[in-house]
Write an enzyme that holds these catalytic residues in place. Sequence first.
Site, PDB file in Angstrom:
ATOM      1  N   ASP A  51     -11.361  -6.336  21.887  1.00 14.64           N
ATOM      2  CA  ASP A  51     -10.369  -6.175  22.952  1.00 14.64           C
ATOM      3  C   ASP A  51     -10.978  -5.554  24.206  1.00 14.64           C
ATOM      4  O   ASP A  51     -10.696  -5.989  25.317  1.00 14.64           O
ATOM      5  CB  ASP A  51      -9.199  -5.321  22.464  1.00 14.64           C
ATOM      6  CG  ASP A  51      -8.155  -5.117  23.534  1.00 14.64           C
ATOM      7  OD1 ASP A  51      -7.664  -6.130  24.095  1.00 14.64           O
ATOM      8  OD2 ASP A  51      -7.825  -3.954  23.838  1.00 14.64           O
TER       9      ASP A  51
ATOM     10  N   CYS B 218       0.841  -1.202   0.000  1.00 14.07           N
ATOM     11  CA  CYS B 218       0.000   0.000   0.000  1.00 14.07           C
ATOM     12  C   CYS B 218       0.873   1.248   0.000  1.00 14.07           C
ATOM     13  O   CYS B 218       1.894   1.303   0.671  1.00 14.07           O
ATOM     14  CB  CYS B 218      -0.905   0.024   1.229  1.00 14.07           C
ATOM     15  SG  CYS B 218      -2.306  -1.081   1.115  1.00 14.07           S
TER      16      CYS B 218
END
Length: 158
Positions: free
Chosen positions: A128, A76
Amino acid sequence: MAGFTHFDDKGSAHMVDVGNKEITERSATATARVLMLPETFILVRDGKAKKGDVLAVARLAGIMAAKKTPDLIPLCHPLALTNVSVEFELDEAASAIDILATCKLKGRTGVEMEALTAATVAGLTIYDMCKAVDRGMEITGAKLLSKSGGKSGTYTAS
């Protein structure tokens, strides 16, 4: 490797040269969904998770992730994003949180990977922050919803 832009004619991976591409306004929106127990959903919805405001932290994580996409995805390009938004839709009936991440810029290459990274990292952050009460959460449905700009024009998922 015809059709794959990240491989040369010998099949070796390479970064696409975008230097000659036209600068255009580009945007992309991606989604992901986090499925959880109804009790977990209520904690998130009501802002009562022990670690704090789950959606505020997930929003920031998604924005930060979009900006770090070239550090995570090897080929990228680093991009000068002009906007990143991460929004949430609460689906109480399904005990799910839908994530919508949109990235924009004026540049030579698209922002699909940045939008996908933002949506998935926001989902990982929700996981998380809630895993202490619900390790069975699922992050599903990560996909590109739409993109605009550039030579290939507009794409909208069906």
